[in-house]
Scaffold this active site. Structure first.
Site, mmCIF file in Angstrom:
data_model
loop_
_atom_site.group_PDB
_atom_site.id
_atom_site.type_symbol
_atom_site.label_atom_id
_atom_site.label_comp_id
_atom_site.label_asym_id
_atom_site.label_seq_id
_atom_site.Cartn_x
_atom_site.Cartn_y
_atom_site.Cartn_z
ATOM 1 N N HIS A 70 0.824 -1.216 0.000
ATOM 2 C CA HIS A 70 0.000 0.000 0.000
ATOM 3 C C HIS A 70 0.857 1.264 0.000
ATOM 4 C CE1 HIS A 70 -3.786 2.153 0.961
ATOM 5 N NE2 HIS A 70 -4.398 1.012 0.691
ATOM 6 N N ASP A 76 -5.303 -0.978 -5.651
ATOM 7 C CA ASP A 76 -6.065 -1.791 -4.708
ATOM 8 C C ASP A 76 -6.945 -2.760 -5.497
ATOM 9 O OD1 ASP A 76 -5.019 -0.317 -2.611
ATOM 10 O OD2 ASP A 76 -6.938 0.530 -1.970
ATOM 11 N N HIS A 80 -8.296 -6.855 -1.616
ATOM 12 C CA HIS A 80 -7.741 -5.998 -0.563
ATOM 13 C C HIS A 80 -8.765 -5.771 0.560
ATOM 14 C CE1 HIS A 80 -5.819 -2.593 1.332
ATOM 15 N NE2 HIS A 80 -6.476 -1.661 0.694
HETATM 16 MN MN MN Z 1 -6.371 0.606 0.112
#
Ligand code: MN
Length: 216
Positions: A70, A76, A80
């Site tokens: 991250h 993402d 996630h």
């Molecule tokens: Mn995120």
């Protein structure tokens, strides 16, 4: 006749199409997201020299690097978030790569974010944009421009006693974009949700609702 791909590659080579690098350059001081202390934390970017044209490697320079997934400019995937964990093809190694390339709608929230660090991308802001540019179409990226990427150091996370303060979408805005069936949503901040996004219902709506709907 030239194919679409020929035309595109020639336009890039000639400079008719300009390629813009939107990524941050990582260094060990690059700000990473900070969660409340009871949670696991994102590690900072680390870089260790292996050799630099010296006794460890006379003709080459390279490094070992490590970071949290991250960190900096990142993607993402639906896996996630808990809402997207059981979807098919929900991880970076299973998402078909052709799904990543699509037209993008840029919603300029830079004036709002300059005036209010907790600026919310709302249904009103989206509908104002759509009155000018037409309805957001299925399969398009939506990018929330805030100019937040121009900030450096502590100003980027903008931490206070009560956590980070940075702009992001509110739950109704995320629901509308899911209804528009967008491909995904991008921001300039440390994550896709507002710094105070955990106060929304659901908490962190961009993560919860986009990933739950298979959006990136
Ligand atoms: Mn995120």
């Amino acid at each position: 006749g030239a194919t679409a791909l020929d035309a595109m590659s020639l336009a890039i080579a000639s400079g008719a199409v300009r390629i813009v690098d939107l990524t941050h350059t990582l260094d060990p001081d690059f700000p990473v997201i900070i969660l409340p202390p009871e949670f696991g934390q994102c590690a900072r970017f680390r870089m260790e020299e292996v050799s630099a044209y010296d006794g460890r490697g006379p003709a080459w320079k390279w490094h070992n690097i490590s970071c949290c997934e991250h960190t900096g400019t990142h993607f993402d995937a639906p896996i996630h978030w808990i809402s997207g964990r059981d979807l098919p093809n929900n991880a970076v190694d299973t998402i078909p790569v052709e799904r990543l390339v699509a037209p993008a709608c840029v919603i300029d929230c830079s004036a709002g974010a300059a005036a209010n660090e907790d600026f919310e991308l709302s249904v009103d802001v989206i509908e104002d944009w759509e009155r000018e540019h037409g309805q957001i179409r299925a399969g398009h990226w939506v990018l929330m421009r805030t100019d937040w990427s121009k900030r450096h150091g502590a100003e980027y996370l903008n931490m206070r006693e009560d956590g980070a303060h940075s702009p992001g979408p509110n739950p109704d805005a995320v629901r509308l974009l899911v209804e528009r069936d967008i491909l995904g949503f991008g921001t300039e901040t440390v994550g896709t949700d507002a710094g105070q996004g955990f106060h929304f219902t659901p908490p962190n709506p961009a993560h919860y609702l986009f990933h739950g709907a298979g959006k990136y």
